[in-house]
Write a protein that holds these residues in place. Structure first.
Motif, PDB file in Angstrom:
ATOM      1  N   LEU A 103      81.457  56.205   8.729  1.00  0.00           N
ATOM      2  CA  LEU A 103      81.887  54.943   9.320  1.00  0.00           C
ATOM      3  C   LEU A 103      83.203  55.182  10.038  1.00  0.00           C
ATOM      4  N   ARG A 104      83.446  54.375  11.053  1.00  0.00           N
ATOM      5  CA  ARG A 104      84.730  54.428  11.759  1.00  0.00           C
ATOM      6  C   ARG A 104      85.350  53.042  11.728  1.00  0.00           C
ATOM      7  N   LEU A 105      86.498  52.940  11.075  1.00  0.00           N
ATOM      8  CA  LEU A 105      87.228  51.684  11.019  1.00  0.00           C
ATOM      9  C   LEU A 105      88.241  51.630  12.156  1.00  0.00           C
ATOM     10  N   SER A 106      88.454  50.424  12.658  1.00  0.00           N
ATOM     11  CA  SER A 106      89.463  50.195  13.687  1.00  0.00           C
ATOM     12  C   SER A 106      90.398  49.097  13.238  1.00  0.00           C
ATOM     13  N   CYS A 107      91.629  49.197  13.671  1.00  0.00           N
ATOM     14  CA  CYS A 107      92.620  48.150  13.397  1.00  0.00           C
ATOM     15  C   CYS A 107      93.414  47.924  14.670  1.00  0.00           C
ATOM     16  N   ALA A 108      93.259  46.742  15.229  1.00  0.00           N
ATOM     17  CA  ALA A 108      93.958  46.397  16.463  1.00  0.00           C
ATOM     18  C   ALA A 108      95.177  45.543  16.131  1.00  0.00           C
ATOM     19  N   ALA A 109      96.337  45.986  16.579  1.00  0.00           N
ATOM     20  CA  ALA A 109      97.582  45.266  16.353  1.00  0.00           C
ATOM     21  C   ALA A 109      97.943  44.459  17.587  1.00  0.00           C
ATOM     22  N   SER A 110      98.393  43.222  17.356  1.00  0.00           N
ATOM     23  CA  SER A 110      98.803  42.377  18.478  1.00  0.00           C
ATOM     24  C   SER A 110      99.981  41.513  18.060  1.00  0.00           C
ATOM     25  N   GLY A 111     100.724  41.045  19.041  1.00  0.00           N
ATOM     26  CA  GLY A 111     101.840  40.152  18.773  1.00  0.00           C
ATOM     27  C   GLY A 111     103.139  40.842  18.414  1.00  0.00           C
ATOM     28  N   PHE A 112     103.148  42.167  18.377  1.00  0.00           N
ATOM     29  CA  PHE A 112     104.372  42.898  18.059  1.00  0.00           C
ATOM     30  C   PHE A 112     105.271  42.928  19.285  1.00  0.00           C
ATOM     31  N   THR A 113     106.541  42.608  19.072  1.00  0.00           N
ATOM     32  CA  THR A 113     107.477  42.618  20.192  1.00  0.00           C
ATOM     33  C   THR A 113     108.137  43.978  20.362  1.00  0.00           C
ATOM     34  N   GLY A 114     108.091  44.794  19.325  1.00  0.00           N
ATOM     35  CA  GLY A 114     108.671  46.120  19.393  1.00  0.00           C
ATOM     36  C   GLY A 114     107.661  47.182  19.009  1.00  0.00           C
ATOM     37  N   SER A 115     108.131  48.409  18.932  1.00  0.00           N
ATOM     38  CA  SER A 115     107.231  49.509  18.607  1.00  0.00           C
ATOM     39  C   SER A 115     106.852  49.485  17.129  1.00  0.00           C
ATOM     40  N   ILE A 116     105.710  50.055  16.839  1.00  0.00           N
ATOM     41  CA  ILE A 116     105.229  50.165  15.465  1.00  0.00           C
ATOM     42  C   ILE A 116     105.472  51.602  15.012  1.00  0.00           C
ATOM     43  N   SER A 117     106.262  51.754  13.978  1.00  0.00           N
ATOM     44  CA  SER A 117     106.605  53.105  13.545  1.00  0.00           C
ATOM     45  C   SER A 117     105.518  53.726  12.684  1.00  0.00           C
ATOM     46  N   THR A 118     104.938  52.949  11.813  1.00  0.00           N
ATOM     47  CA  THR A 118     103.950  53.470  10.873  1.00  0.00           C
ATOM     48  C   THR A 118     102.692  52.603  10.907  1.00  0.00           C
ATOM     49  N   MET A 119     101.559  53.261  10.958  1.00  0.00           N
ATOM     50  CA  MET A 119     100.287  52.556  10.782  1.00  0.00           C
ATOM     51  C   MET A 119      99.492  53.345   9.754  1.00  0.00           C
ATOM     52  N   SER A 120      98.968  52.633   8.774  1.00  0.00           N
ATOM     53  CA  SER A 120      98.308  53.282   7.649  1.00  0.00           C
ATOM     54  C   SER A 120      97.050  52.521   7.263  1.00  0.00           C
ATOM     55  N   TRP A 121      96.258  53.194   6.450  1.00  0.00           N
ATOM     56  CA  TRP A 121      95.099  52.576   5.822  1.00  0.00           C
ATOM     57  C   TRP A 121      95.255  52.651   4.306  1.00  0.00           C
ATOM     58  N   TYR A 122      95.013  51.532   3.675  1.00  0.00           N
ATOM     59  CA  TYR A 122      94.967  51.443   2.224  1.00  0.00           C
ATOM     60  C   TYR A 122      93.573  50.960   1.823  1.00  0.00           C
ATOM     61  N   ARG A 123      93.269  51.074   0.548  1.00  0.00           N
ATOM     62  CA  ARG A 123      92.015  50.512   0.065  1.00  0.00           C
ATOM     63  C   ARG A 123      92.208  49.967  -1.337  1.00  0.00           C
ATOM     64  N   GLN A 124      91.337  49.032  -1.686  1.00  0.00           N
ATOM     65  CA  GLN A 124      91.380  48.445  -3.021  1.00  0.00           C
ATOM     66  C   GLN A 124      89.964  48.218  -3.500  1.00  0.00           C
ATOM     67  N   ALA A 125      89.626  48.899  -4.581  1.00  0.00           N
ATOM     68  CA  ALA A 125      88.324  48.734  -5.203  1.00  0.00           C
ATOM     69  C   ALA A 125      88.413  47.649  -6.266  1.00  0.00           C
ATOM     70  N   PRO A 126      87.294  47.025  -6.627  1.00  0.00           N
ATOM     71  CA  PRO A 126      87.318  45.955  -7.644  1.00  0.00           C
ATOM     72  C   PRO A 126      87.938  46.445  -8.945  1.00  0.00           C
ATOM     73  N   GLY A 127      88.903  45.677  -9.449  1.00  0.00           N
ATOM     74  CA  GLY A 127      89.542  46.013 -10.712  1.00  0.00           C
ATOM     75  C   GLY A 127      90.582  47.111 -10.635  1.00  0.00           C
ATOM     76  N   LYS A 128      90.851  47.586  -9.423  1.00  0.00           N
ATOM     77  CA  LYS A 128      91.818  48.670  -9.261  1.00  0.00           C
ATOM     78  C   LYS A 128      92.961  48.240  -8.354  1.00  0.00           C
ATOM     79  N   GLU A 129      94.054  48.992  -8.412  1.00  0.00           N
ATOM     80  CA  GLU A 129      95.195  48.698  -7.557  1.00  0.00           C
ATOM     81  C   GLU A 129      94.947  49.214  -6.136  1.00  0.00           C
ATOM     82  N   ARG A 130      95.642  48.604  -5.204  1.00  0.00           N
ATOM     83  CA  ARG A 130      95.562  49.062  -3.818  1.00  0.00           C
ATOM     84  C   ARG A 130      96.213  50.452  -3.730  1.00  0.00           C
ATOM     85  N   GLU A 131      95.581  51.346  -2.993  1.00  0.00           N
ATOM     86  CA  GLU A 131      96.081  52.715  -2.896  1.00  0.00           C
ATOM     87  C   GLU A 131      96.091  53.189  -1.454  1.00  0.00           C
ATOM     88  N   LEU A 132      97.035  54.073  -1.162  1.00  0.00           N
ATOM     89  CA  LEU A 132      97.147  54.638   0.182  1.00  0.00           C
ATOM     90  C   LEU A 132      96.003  55.610   0.441  1.00  0.00           C
TER      91      LEU A 132
END
Length: 116
Positions: free
Chosen positions: A18-47
């Motif tokens: 699969l290929r996930l996409s994330c489109a950012a909008s509304g930012f007035t300045g540059s974005i320094s970091t873009m990341s993906w996290y995930r969270q499975a049921p019953g688990k903490e969100r992880e990088l």
């Protein structure tokens, strides 16, 4: 208004891609970091993967190394996550995360389900 909108999630069989996409909008300045996290049921969100800046080496969680690839298109303010050799344990809601001038933003998440 700042927005991060993910897309590309869905149901896939083990070993699929699969290929996930994330489109950012509304930012007035540059974005320094873009990341993906995930969270499975019953688990903490992880990088999952982090892209610090264009041209810098990305960071990956050990459990996705060699299978997932993060990339950025600065012109489109978009970050991608190419996921190959998917496993049932990759099932989770995947979130996009961005940092701009010290402020952090989250997307709404996209569901990825790996099942036969």
């Amino acid at each position: 208004q700042v927005q991060l909108v993910e897309s590309g999630g869905g149901l896939v069989q083990p070993g699929g891609s699969l290929r996930l996409s994330c489109a950012a909008s509304g930012f007035t300045g540059s974005i320094s970091t873009m990341s993906w996290y995930r969270q499975a049921p019953g688990k903490e969100r992880e990088l999952v993967a982090k892209s610090l800046s264009i041209g810098e080496r990305a960071n990956y969680a050990d459990f996705v190394k060699g299978r997932f690839t993060i990339s950025r298109d600065s012109a489109k303010n978009t970050v991608y996550l190419q996921m190959n050799s998917l496993k049932p344990e990759d099932t989770a809601v995947y979130y996009c995360y961005a940092v701009s001038y010290g402020y952090a933003y989250w997307g709404q998440g996209t569901q990825v389900t790996v099942s036969s």
